[in-house]
Each structure stands twice: as structure tokens, then as C-alpha cells.
Design an enzyme around this catalytic site. Structure first.
Site, mmCIF file in Angstrom:
data_model
loop_
_atom_site.group_PDB
_atom_site.id
_atom_site.type_symbol
_atom_site.label_atom_id
_atom_site.label_comp_id
_atom_site.label_asym_id
_atom_site.label_seq_id
_atom_site.Cartn_x
_atom_site.Cartn_y
_atom_site.Cartn_z
ATOM 1 N N LYS A 23 -1.297 -1.412 -0.086
ATOM 2 C CA LYS A 23 -2.534 -1.099 -0.826
ATOM 3 C C LYS A 23 -3.127 -2.390 -1.367
ATOM 4 O O LYS A 23 -2.433 -3.407 -1.502
ATOM 5 C CB LYS A 23 -2.282 -0.129 -1.980
ATOM 6 C CG LYS A 23 -1.273 -0.599 -3.065
ATOM 7 C CD LYS A 23 -1.831 -1.478 -4.154
ATOM 8 C CE LYS A 23 -0.769 -1.878 -5.194
ATOM 9 N NZ LYS A 23 -1.110 -3.023 -6.010
ATOM 10 N N ASP B 257 3.309 2.359 -9.512
ATOM 11 C CA ASP B 257 2.492 2.388 -8.292
ATOM 12 C C ASP B 257 2.966 3.435 -7.277
ATOM 13 O O ASP B 257 2.281 3.690 -6.290
ATOM 14 C CB ASP B 257 2.542 1.021 -7.581
ATOM 15 C CG ASP B 257 1.578 0.019 -8.211
ATOM 16 O OD1 ASP B 257 0.773 0.425 -9.069
ATOM 17 O OD2 ASP B 257 1.644 -1.165 -7.832
#
Ligand code: C5P
Length: 311
Positions: A9, A135
Site C-alpha cells: 500500500k 495497518d
């Protein structure tokens, strides 16, 4: 044995609002999945243990590895009798702000939920993912998503950002915890930031307002790793020269990325950076539906084994 993808990401934007009572920070961040990926091979075993091998020398293979912890926690939670052997093929730079470890953990949760026949699904896996790291929950969804609270309360966005990225990984490790600590010295608590809200209320599929986005960790990261500052100045200049609509640090770094609508421009920027000796990789954004599909396809190839469940 099945092979599953584990995507990286970037944080298109990141606002830090205040220090919370639990020592974490209240965030607003915009996650975007990219097609740079690790691959994880999983084989269910009768032996009641979680084992991992990895082709990268810096990746731990014990409980410090989030993929191992993910498998151990899920195994305990689901009272699974058997175990699993995993092989990690690392392509996402380690410790670079691209979420590699968190992505591996979420991919393992999604795969083992299916292979062990637990049926928890994304919602059932969320509390486990949260405990593993801030995350990890995002990677249960992928695509473009807003993360609030510690960055672990996720709101996937319907709009799809189609873009090319150049990911530049300076070989300078930056500790996330140290960057947050450094930021605290000058942090004025506030109730809201507005840059991410301005961005997501712009036309994501037409003309997104990339200019609205900021990363509040960037300055603290550059103070934490001063050698990064010179490199970032060069990287940024080259990215902008080739037409990057956004050039920013991902998370707490040290990966810097440029976002382009044109593939050839992104390729030119990547080539220019490599010529200067930088490790630059071209990638594309991965939408919510492509992310889901990639897992579905990989898991369908592996089937499910309800006999792995229960004592
Ligand atoms: O949750 P995770 O272990 O990935 O976070 C790494 C570190 O980043 C934490 O130990 C904390 O210092 C910092 N952090 C924070 N606030 C957040 C997320 C992470 O202070 N919302």
C-alpha cells in the site's frame, strides 16, 4: 498447497490529529493498494505448529514476523488442531512504509480462515487484525480506503483511483515509533484535519484534487533520518519534472512515491531515478474489486479443508 498474493500500500495522505490515551495517535489516512506484491505459499500440516521460511535475509521467521503471529492467533482463536507451513517470497521492501508485514498478516488471516473452514469473514477477522497492528485491518479490504482512529477503522471508498506509481525506496530504515515521537514535540492537538476530506469529496474517478493531500509525518521522518532529506529533494524534483500529480512519503517512510495518470511518464520517471542510482519500481493501483478478486481466485484454487478444524 496454495499461493496467495500480498499487495503493498501507499498512504496517499496522512493527518495526525492528536496523541491518544493509549499512546497511539488519532489519524486520518487514505490507503491505496498497489500491485507490487509478495507471494505467500501455505501448506496445511498435521503437526500443530506454525512454521515459516522466507527468501529475504532481513525478515524474521519467529514470532516477530506478523504473518507467523497472524497464523498463531487465528489457530488459537479457531481451536484448530493442525498447523501450517508458509513460504514468503518478499518483493515489497522491508521497513519501507509500504505495509509489507501488515499485508502478509492480513493475507494469512484471509487464507487460513478459508483453508481451516472457520468462516469468520472480513468482519470476524477484524478484531484479530487490529490486535496485530494498526495497518493490518486495511489489508483485509484493499483498494482505496479511509482509515481513521489509529488508522485501523477502515472505510473502503467506492470511487476507484486508476493511476501509475513510481515507488522509490531509499535504503534508509526509519522507525515508525521514533517518527511519531518526534512529531509529538510540535503537535498541536486538533479535532479534524481537512485535507483528506477535501480530497475524497473531489471527483475521484475524474479529476481528483491531489493537491489537497499532505503527509503530517514527512517532516518528522526527514528530521529522524537526515540523510533522507537530500535524497528526497532529488527524488521529488525528478518525479515532479516527469509530471507526478502527487509526490509524497508513504506512511512514516522511507519509501517516496510519485503518482501519474500516464504509464509512459511513470516509466520515464522510474528510468530517470534508476539512472541516478535509486531503487525505483513502477506499479499500478489495485481497486477494491481487483483486490478481492485476486484473493478469491487464489483461494478458489486451494479449496477448503474443514477437517483441519476442531479438536
Ligand atoms: O500498530 P503498529 O505496531 O504497526 O504501530 C507501530 C508504531 O507506530 C506504534 O508502536 C506507535 O508508536 C506508532 N503509531 C502511533 N499511532 C498510530 C499508529 C502507529 O503512534 N495510529
Amino acid at each position: 498447497m496454495i499461493r496467495i498474493p500480498s499487495f503493498a500500500k501507499v498512504n496517499l495522505g496522512l493527518e495526525v490529529l492528536r496523541l491518544r490515551d493509549d499512546g497511539y495517535h488519532e489519524l486520518r489516512t487514505l490507503f491505496q493498494a498497489v500491485d507490487l506484491k509478495d507471494t505467500i505459499e501455505l501448506t496445511l500440516t498435521r503437526k500443530p505448529a506454525v512454521e515459516v521460511a522466507c527468501d529475504h535475509p532481513l525478515v524474521p521467521t519467529d514470532g516477530r514476523n506478523l504473518a507467523v503471529r497472524a497464523a498463531q492467533e487465528l489457530r488459537r482463536f479457531g481451536r484448530v488442531a493442525g498447523g501450517v507451513r508458509m513460504r514468503l517470497e518478499k518483493r515489497i521492501p522491508v521497513g519501507g512504509g509500504l505495509g509489507g508485514g501488515s499485508s502478509n498478516a492480513a493475507a494469512v488471516l484471509l487464507a487460513l480462515d478459508r483453508l481451516w473452514g472457520l468462516g469468520l469473514g472480513t468482519t470476524g477477522l477484524l478484531p484479530l487484525a487490529r490486535r496485530l497492528g494498526a495497518d493490518v485491518p486495511y489489508f483485509l479490504f484493499g483498494g482505496t480506503a479511509l482509515g481513521v482512529s489509529r488508522g485501523d477503522e477502515i472505510y473502503p471508498l467506492a470511487g476507484e483511483i486508476r493511476a501509475h506509481l513510481v515507488l522509490v525506496a531509499p535504503e534508509v530504515p526509519v522507525s515508525t515509533a521514533a517518527v511519531f515521537r518526534r512529531l509529538d514535540a510540535g503537535l498541536t492537538p486538533r479535532e479534524n484535519g481537512h485535507s483528506i476530506y477535501r480530497f475524497i469529496s473531489s471527483d475521484l474517478e475524474g479529476r481528483p484534487q491531489y493537491g489537497a493531500l499532505t503527509n503530517d509525518l514527512e517532516e518528522a521522518a526527514l528530521e529522524e533520518a537526515p540523510v533522507l532529506r537530500d535524497q528526497v529533494t532529488t527524488i521529488r524534483r525528478l518525479l515532479v519534472r516527469e509530471g507526478a500529480l502527487l509526490a509524497a512519503l508513504s506512511g512514516s517512510g522511507s519509501t517516496y512515491f510519485g503518482l501519474f495518470t500516464s504509464g509512459p511518464r511513470a516509466a520515464r520517471a522510474g528510468a530517470a531515478l534508476r539512472k541516478r542510482g535509486f531503487r525505483a519500481t513502477c506499479a499500478r493501483t489495485v481497486s477494491l474489486s481487483s483486490y478481492r478478486q485476486a484473493f478469491r481466485r487464489a483461494l478458489a484454487a486451494g479449496g477448503q479443508n474443514p477437517r483441519g478444524r476442531g479438536r
